[in-house]
Design a protein around this motif. Structure first.
Motif, short mmCIF file in Angstrom:
data_model
loop_
_atom_site.label_atom_id
_atom_site.label_comp_id
_atom_site.label_asym_id
_atom_site.label_seq_id
_atom_site.Cartn_x
_atom_site.Cartn_y
_atom_site.Cartn_z
N SER A 87 0.82 -1.20 0.00
CA SER A 87 0.00 0.00 0.00
C SER A 87 0.86 1.25 0.00
N VAL A 88 0.26 2.34 -0.48
CA VAL A 88 0.91 3.65 -0.39
C VAL A 88 0.16 4.56 0.57
N ASP A 89 -1.05 4.18 0.97
CA ASP A 89 -1.82 5.00 1.90
C ASP A 89 -2.73 4.08 2.70
N LEU A 90 -2.77 4.29 4.00
CA LEU A 90 -3.65 3.54 4.90
C LEU A 90 -4.78 4.47 5.31
N LEU A 91 -5.95 4.27 4.69
CA LEU A 91 -7.07 5.15 4.95
C LEU A 91 -7.77 4.82 6.27
N MET A 92 -7.88 3.51 6.57
CA MET A 92 -8.48 3.06 7.83
C MET A 92 -7.66 1.90 8.36
N GLU A 93 -7.44 1.85 9.65
CA GLU A 93 -6.76 0.70 10.24
C GLU A 93 -7.64 -0.02 11.25
N ALA A 94 -8.87 0.40 11.42
CA ALA A 94 -9.86 -0.28 12.25
C ALA A 94 -11.24 0.22 11.82
N PRO A 95 -12.23 -0.68 11.77
CA PRO A 95 -12.20 -2.09 12.19
C PRO A 95 -11.65 -3.04 11.12
N PHE A 96 -11.16 -2.49 10.02
CA PHE A 96 -10.47 -3.29 9.00
C PHE A 96 -9.47 -2.36 8.31
N LEU A 97 -8.60 -2.95 7.50
CA LEU A 97 -7.58 -2.17 6.80
C LEU A 97 -8.10 -1.77 5.42
N LEU A 98 -8.25 -0.47 5.22
CA LEU A 98 -8.66 0.07 3.93
C LEU A 98 -7.48 0.85 3.38
N THR A 99 -6.99 0.44 2.22
CA THR A 99 -5.72 0.99 1.73
C THR A 99 -5.81 1.39 0.27
N GLU A 100 -4.83 2.21 -0.13
CA GLU A 100 -4.63 2.52 -1.54
C GLU A 100 -3.42 1.76 -2.03
N THR A 101 -3.56 1.05 -3.15
CA THR A 101 -2.45 0.33 -3.73
C THR A 101 -1.54 1.27 -4.51
N ARG A 102 -0.42 0.74 -4.96
CA ARG A 102 0.53 1.56 -5.70
C ARG A 102 -0.05 2.09 -7.00
N PHE A 103 -1.03 1.40 -7.57
CA PHE A 103 -1.58 1.84 -8.85
C PHE A 103 -2.89 2.60 -8.69
N GLY A 104 -3.28 2.93 -7.45
CA GLY A 104 -4.41 3.84 -7.25
C GLY A 104 -5.70 3.23 -6.79
N HIS A 105 -5.80 1.90 -6.74
CA HIS A 105 -7.03 1.24 -6.34
C HIS A 105 -7.18 1.28 -4.82
N VAL A 106 -8.37 1.63 -4.33
CA VAL A 106 -8.66 1.63 -2.91
C VAL A 106 -9.52 0.42 -2.58
N GLY A 107 -9.07 -0.39 -1.63
CA GLY A 107 -9.81 -1.58 -1.25
C GLY A 107 -9.33 -2.12 0.08
N VAL A 108 -10.00 -3.15 0.55
CA VAL A 108 -9.66 -3.75 1.84
C VAL A 108 -8.42 -4.63 1.69
N ASN A 109 -7.50 -4.50 2.64
CA ASN A 109 -6.31 -5.35 2.72
C ASN A 109 -5.45 -5.33 1.45
N ALA A 110 -5.44 -4.16 0.78
CA ALA A 110 -4.65 -4.01 -0.46
C ALA A 110 -4.99 -5.07 -1.50
N GLY A 111 -6.21 -5.62 -1.40
CA GLY A 111 -6.64 -6.62 -2.37
C GLY A 111 -5.97 -7.97 -2.22
N ILE A 112 -5.27 -8.21 -1.12
CA ILE A 112 -4.56 -9.48 -0.93
C ILE A 112 -5.56 -10.59 -0.68
N ASP A 113 -5.41 -11.69 -1.40
CA ASP A 113 -6.33 -12.83 -1.31
C ASP A 113 -5.67 -13.95 -0.53
N ARG A 114 -6.47 -14.66 0.27
CA ARG A 114 -5.95 -15.79 1.03
C ARG A 114 -6.67 -17.08 0.67
#
Length: 268
Positions: A87-114
């Motif tokens: 991520s390049v920006d952490l918009l929220m760190e609770a109650p979940f992680l909402l971030t901006e990726t390096r290419f501009g997409h904003v989503g939960v957990n930097a879009g990381i899939d498990r």
């Protein structure tokens, strides 16, 4: 227009040629839009990782401890570290992680899939999905792969467009839907401003995000979970005689929701 899934694609692994695999299974038309799930793009690009690759720093441990306190479930600080590094920006760190990726997409957990990650703990989003879309499109056309989005090799009008898609939630709505995170061969949006409605009034604000709408339609066909099919062809979509642009991710200066989030702190 109509949509159909590309059948019988194998499990994708590092180095696989997605364009060739698609072309072997369907006869594409020049005006098709090929929607490719980011999961298979990431697998082909070797974007799997282990939690051990992300030793947790103090910030990650702090975030994991706070989320564990809020949810009552143990949180792995190495996962928090992976999110921070992607991520390049952490918009929220609770109650979940909402971030901006390096290419501009904003989503939960930097879009990381498990889920559905053979050979690793995590599946990271493509590093530059716009370039990924260009490479797939170049492969579909038989052209050499481009070196960057500014110098695409696949520019011919007789080459299908390509979208790299993902699924994520959105404010004010329940559930997830498909979105585009990379695109090539089609404008991101079509601009209705300056055109008129049925009563002759000039439209002043309507800009339609076409690639997200197409990605959402494709997601209905692709499915989710174990039965998903990761590539969908959209046929006979007509962009129409409209102005187009590649504006897709909202600029921070005009993103008032993001600005409000920066002033907000979760105290639950």
């Amino acid at each position: 227009m109509h949509l159909f899934a590309v059948p019988d694609l194998p499990e994708i692994g590092p180095g696989d040629d997605l364009a060739a695999l698609i072309s072997e299974r369907v006869d594409l038309r020049p005006d098709d839009v090929v929607c490719v799930a980011s999961t298979v793009v990431s697998k082909a690009e070797g974007r799997t990782a282990d939690l051990a690759d992300f030793p947790a720093g103090p910030r990650a441990r702090e975030i994991a401890d706070r989320l564990a306190d809020l949810t009552g479930d143990e949180k792995d600080p190495r996962f928090a570290q992976a999110v921070l590094e992607e991520s390049v920006d952490l918009l929220m760190e609770a109650p979940f992680l909402l971030t901006e990726t390096r290419f501009g997409h904003v989503g939960v957990n930097a879009g990381i899939d498990r889920s559905n990650v053979p050979g690793g703990d995590l599946l990271l989003l493509p590093e530059r999905p716009g370039e990924s879309a260009e490479r797939i499109r170049a492969g579909l056309s038989g052209a050499d792969a481009p070196t960057g989005v500014d110098t695409p090799a696949a520019t011919a009008t007789d080459t299908p467009a390509v979208l790299v898609t993902d699924t994520c939630g959105r404010p004010f709505r329940h559930g997830q839907r498909g979105v585009a995170i990379g695109w090539a061969g089609i404008p991101a949006s079509r601009d209705w401003r300056g055109e008129t409605d049925r009563d002759g009034r000039e439209l002043g604000v309507t800009v339609e995000n076409v690639i997200d709408e197409l990605a959402a339609a494709a997601n209905l066909v692709a499915g989710e979970g174990a039965g998903g099919t990761p590539v969908v062809v959209i046929r006979e979509f007509d962009f129409g005689d409209h102005a187009g642009s590649d504006n897709h991710f909202r600029e921070i200066e005009g993103d008032f929701v993001r600005q409000a989030l920066r002033e907000w702190d979760f105290d639950g």
